[in-house]
Design a protein around this motif. Structure first.
Motif, PDB file in Angstrom:
ATOM      1  N   VAL A  22      10.634   4.437   2.543  1.00 15.31           N
ATOM      2  CA  VAL A  22       9.448   3.621   3.202  1.00 15.31           C
ATOM      3  C   VAL A  22       8.117   4.030   3.068  1.00 15.31           C
ATOM      4  CG1 VAL A  22       8.799   1.826   5.130  1.00 15.31           C
ATOM      5  CG2 VAL A  22      11.339   2.338   4.581  1.00 15.31           C
ATOM      6  N   LEU A  23       7.310   3.503   2.395  1.00 21.27           N
ATOM      7  CA  LEU A  23       6.001   4.244   2.346  1.00 21.27           C
ATOM      8  C   LEU A  23       4.648   3.478   2.509  1.00 21.27           C
ATOM      9  CD1 LEU A  23       4.357   6.852   1.322  1.00 21.27           C
ATOM     10  CD2 LEU A  23       4.433   6.174  -1.114  1.00 21.27           C
ATOM     11  N   ASN A  24       3.742   3.913   3.332  1.00 24.08           N
ATOM     12  CA  ASN A  24       2.418   3.355   3.418  1.00 24.08           C
ATOM     13  C   ASN A  24       1.271   4.262   3.174  1.00 24.08           C
ATOM     14  OD1 ASN A  24       0.039   2.182   4.275  1.00 24.08           O
ATOM     15  ND2 ASN A  24       1.123   0.971   6.046  1.00 24.08           N
ATOM     16  N   LEU A  25       0.809   4.231   2.071  1.00 24.27           N
ATOM     17  CA  LEU A  25      -0.011   5.206   1.666  1.00 24.27           C
ATOM     18  C   LEU A  25      -1.477   5.563   2.695  1.00 24.27           C
ATOM     19  CD1 LEU A  25      -0.108   5.549  -2.138  1.00 24.27           C
ATOM     20  CD2 LEU A  25       0.728   7.321  -0.587  1.00 24.27           C
ATOM     21  N   ALA A  26      -1.860   4.393   3.319  1.00 29.32           N
ATOM     22  CA  ALA A  26      -2.795   4.798   4.032  1.00 29.32           C
ATOM     23  C   ALA A  26      -2.991   3.597   5.159  1.00 29.32           C
ATOM     24  CB  ALA A  26      -4.333   4.208   3.188  1.00 29.32           C
ATOM     25  N   THR A  27      -2.439   3.735   6.403  1.00 30.19           N
ATOM     26  CA  THR A  27      -2.075   2.731   7.481  1.00 30.19           C
ATOM     27  C   THR A  27      -3.554   2.028   7.959  1.00 30.19           C
ATOM     28  OG1 THR A  27      -2.323   4.524   8.986  1.00 30.19           O
ATOM     29  CG2 THR A  27      -0.333   3.875   8.231  1.00 30.19           C
ATOM     30  N   PHE A  29      -5.998   1.158   5.801  1.00 27.37           N
ATOM     31  CA  PHE A  29      -6.642   0.614   4.562  1.00 27.37           C
ATOM     32  C   PHE A  29      -6.818  -0.966   4.899  1.00 27.37           C
ATOM     33  CE2 PHE A  29      -8.328   0.971   0.486  1.00 27.37           C
ATOM     34  CZ  PHE A  29      -8.040  -0.039  -0.227  1.00 27.37           C
ATOM     35  N   PRO A  31      -9.846  -3.190   3.626  1.00 22.75           N
ATOM     36  CA  PRO A  31     -11.085  -3.449   2.727  1.00 22.75           C
ATOM     37  C   PRO A  31     -11.211  -5.090   3.004  1.00 22.75           C
ATOM     38  CG  PRO A  31      -9.522  -3.252   1.293  1.00 22.75           C
ATOM     39  CD  PRO A  31      -8.861  -2.811   2.447  1.00 22.75           C
ATOM     40  N   ARG A  32     -12.434  -5.463   2.910  1.00 25.66           N
ATOM     41  CA  ARG A  32     -12.784  -6.979   2.844  1.00 25.66           C
ATOM     42  C   ARG A  32     -12.461  -7.396   1.546  1.00 25.66           C
ATOM     43  NH1 ARG A  32     -18.571  -8.576   4.079  1.00 25.66           N
ATOM     44  NH2 ARG A  32     -18.789  -7.369   2.021  1.00 25.66           N
ATOM     45  N   LEU A 148      -1.587   0.179   2.925  1.00 27.16           N
ATOM     46  CA  LEU A 148      -1.463   0.501   1.345  1.00 27.16           C
ATOM     47  C   LEU A 148       0.116   0.649   1.119  1.00 27.16           C
ATOM     48  CD1 LEU A 148      -3.151  -0.016  -1.153  1.00 27.16           C
ATOM     49  CD2 LEU A 148      -3.414   2.580  -1.110  1.00 27.16           C
ATOM     50  N   VAL A 150       3.647   0.792  -0.635  1.00 25.29           N
ATOM     51  CA  VAL A 150       4.426   0.803  -1.924  1.00 25.29           C
ATOM     52  C   VAL A 150       5.827   0.190  -1.965  1.00 25.29           C
ATOM     53  CG1 VAL A 150       5.247   2.624  -3.723  1.00 25.29           C
ATOM     54  CG2 VAL A 150       2.994   3.048  -2.388  1.00 25.29           C
ATOM     55  N   GLY A 151       6.211  -0.483  -3.176  1.00 21.53           N
ATOM     56  CA  GLY A 151       7.260  -1.055  -3.138  1.00 21.53           C
ATOM     57  C   GLY A 151       7.319  -2.388  -2.580  1.00 21.53           C
ATOM     58  N   LEU A 160      -2.745   6.296  -8.273  1.00 24.18           N
ATOM     59  CA  LEU A 160      -3.283   5.224  -7.628  1.00 24.18           C
ATOM     60  C   LEU A 160      -4.941   5.072  -7.329  1.00 24.18           C
ATOM     61  CD1 LEU A 160      -2.483   2.417  -6.513  1.00 24.18           C
ATOM     62  CD2 LEU A 160      -1.867   3.116  -4.454  1.00 24.18           C
ATOM     63  N   ILE A 162      -8.295   2.782  -6.375  1.00 23.75           N
ATOM     64  CA  ILE A 162      -8.697   1.394  -5.796  1.00 23.75           C
ATOM     65  C   ILE A 162     -10.137   1.468  -5.628  1.00 23.75           C
ATOM     66  CG2 ILE A 162      -8.776  -0.502  -4.273  1.00 23.75           C
ATOM     67  CD1 ILE A 162      -5.634   0.380  -3.402  1.00 23.75           C
TER      68      ILE A 162
END
Lengths: 179, 366
Positions: A22-27, A29, A31-32, A148, A150-151, A160, A162
């Protein structure tokens, strides 16, 4: 359903189940919703065969909360850039061209200021193939969440990136250090 | 005034990430030993240049406020005001003087100053390039700004000394930096990647019991073969097994009955390497031997395998690991009904008269 092998799971006296990553690369994150480009490079390990997802923008978990923008696999199977403000789906996919397990895949998913998505795909360093753009819609004020995610899928993630705006494939590759 | 704002004419230039910490290294006199003492975990900082400043007094007031440890809010891009950082000004502190920006003249022109910022929570700065970058990750980068969890351990490839991957174990909640090959899975593993396994169709279970002990007679049955332990394995140990067929009267096999609990397609994989002959067979079959749902033939030449699926579908290229092992995987063509099946390791090409040996490790049916 096991359509492909996963990493080795040693057993002793009973069967053993491996729990998911379970991965969230940037909790934080968040953006508009605006024109943006998502570039992801990965080794295909089976996501394409299970209608999995590569990455979800502004979602903290694999449960999407609209509006959201994701890169995922369809039942065809092909990859698609998928945007929904809620209730309606706008997507773009490279029809008939799907990676297979063991391929190094590069995907560029763009979202324009008019809410139109478009996917570009390159397999094993080959020429990028760009799909037809999806339909247009008004972009909402915010995405459904922050993060962000993943999965869920099976992949070995290399890069990755953006960026703001609709960026060319080669620009994203340069930021990723591929070119 | 409720707030003071310094509008930058240009985004901060020459952005450089830094880290500061009290570090006390000490080398022995012959430099064969080294000790390092650190205090705390340090803090991250961001250095940048304010260029072309035509509002020098406001810039000086910012330095004055920062010198009193007033919290400064740095917003890299006003088009995205949600991305901002609460910072302390580390440098310069009063007394301070701006200098002329050399690109606009040293007698009459704009001013510039290099500043060093530190977030109030000491955490790292995320992508602060104003122009376009929102997020960037390259395998091997930190993921501390995110969250990662996994209950229990999982396996991955470490970049071993010979470059072909050492099967390694990541413990609970440890993300797996998995080394992969660039051109094909048969090449040296020169690329780091973040391995991610989460199926939208459910978790993965290895149905083969005693996968690490092919001599466990409680589940493994021999027929015209002998099994020897203590062989070099893909994990850098000696827990692989040699399966020897020394008879010419029958095709020797090592087999185990497994239970498929969900009607589904099954994938059968195993780490193998050649012994004394050049052809081996892997089977996934009915318990009465009547039906092969998977029949994989592996032939070897100069240590390289050629894999063919006589029955079933090959999945992915043969994946090379250390000590000459390759991981072969084949899945059934269709879904199987629930019930019992056999996993079979055969050191020969399924010909009774053939003799030979196979070295195997970690069979898996999922």
């Amino acid at each position: 359903m096991a359509l492909f092998p996963s990493s080795y799971i040693p057993t002793v006296a009973a069967t053993v189940t491996r729990q998911p990553d379970v991965l969230n690369l940037a909790t934080s994150f968040a953006p508009r919703p605006a024109a943006m480009s998502i570039y992801v490079r990965f080794l295909e390990l089976g996501t394409i065969l299970q209608q999995g997802t590569i990455v979800q923008v502004a979602n903290p978990t694999i449960t999407q909360v609209a509006p959201y923008f994701i890169v995922n696999a369809t039942a065809a199977p092909v990859y698609q850039a998928y945007f929904t403000p809620g209730g309606i789906i706008f997507s773009s996919s490279v029809a008939g061209v799907a990676p297979v397990i063991g391929n190094m895949v590069e995907l560029l998913a763009t979202l324009s200021a008019t809410g139109s998505t478009q996917l570009t795909q390159a397999i094993n360093g080959g020429a990028p193939v760009t799909a037809a753009a999806g339909g247009a819609t008004t972009l909402p004020q915010t995405f459904g969440g922050a993060g962000l995610c993943v999965g869920p899928g099976f992949l070995a993630l290399r890069n990755l990136v953006i960026m703001r705006g609709v960026q060319p494939f080669i620009t994203m590759q340069r930021y990723a250090g591929v070119q | 005034m409720s707030q003071r704002v310094l509008l930058l004419r240009e985004p901060l230039r020459e952005l450089r990430y830094g880290h500061t910490q009290s570090v006390y290294p000490a080398d022995s006199l012959d430099f064969t030993q080294r000790q390092v003492y650190t205090i705390g975990v340090g803090t991250y900082e961001l250095t940048g240049r304010v260029r072309f400043a035509d509002n020098g007094q406001t810039l000086v007031d910012l330095i004055k406020a920062g010198s009193k440890k007033t919290t400064l809010t740095y917003t890299p891009n006003l088009s995205d005001p949600g991305v901002n950082y609460a910072c302390y000004l580390i440098k310069p502190l009063s007394p301070a003087m701006l200098k002329m920006d050399p690109n606009t003249g040293v007698e009459f022109g704009d001013e510039d100053v290099e500043i060093v910022l530190r977030k109030t929570d000491q955490s790292p700065f995320a992508a602060v390039q104003q122009n376009a970058l929102l997020f960037a990750y390259r395998a091997g980068d930190r993921i501390q700004e995110g969250t990662y969890t996994r209950v229990g351990s999982a396996r991955y490839a470490l970049n071993s000394s010979n470059g072909y991957g050492t099967l390694s174990t990541a413990t609970t909640n440890l993300a797996r930096l998995h080394w992969i090959s660039s051109a094909s899975s048969k090449g040296p593993r020169t690329l780091p990647s973040l391995l991610f396994e989460d199926s939208p169709l459910g978790t993965r279970t290895n149905l083969v019991l005693q996968s690490g002990n092919l001599k466990a007679t409680s589940v493994w049955t021999v027929s015209n073969v002998t099994v020897t332990s203590g062989q070099a394995d893909p994990a850098g140990g000696t827990k692989a097994f040699k399966i020897v067929d020394a008879t010419t009267s029958a095709a020797g096999i090592l087999q185990e009955v497994v239970t498929v609990t969900v009607s589904t397609k099954v994938t059968y994989s195993c780490f193998i390497k050649p012994g004394t002959n050049s052809a081996h067979t892997l089977l996934f079959q009915s318990t009465n031997n009547a039906t092969n749902f998977i029949q994989t033939r592996v032939t070897w030449s100069s240590g390289l395998p050629t894999v063919s699926a006589i029955t079933g579908v090959l999945v992915g290229p043969a994946e090379r690991w250390m000590n000459g092992f390759y991981r072969i995987a084949t899945r059934t063509t269709g879904s199987l009904t629930t019930g019992k099946y056999k996993v079979v390791l055969m050191p020969t090409s399924n010909v009774a008269a053939a003799k030979g040996s196979l070295i195997a490790y970690g069979p898996q049916a999922e």
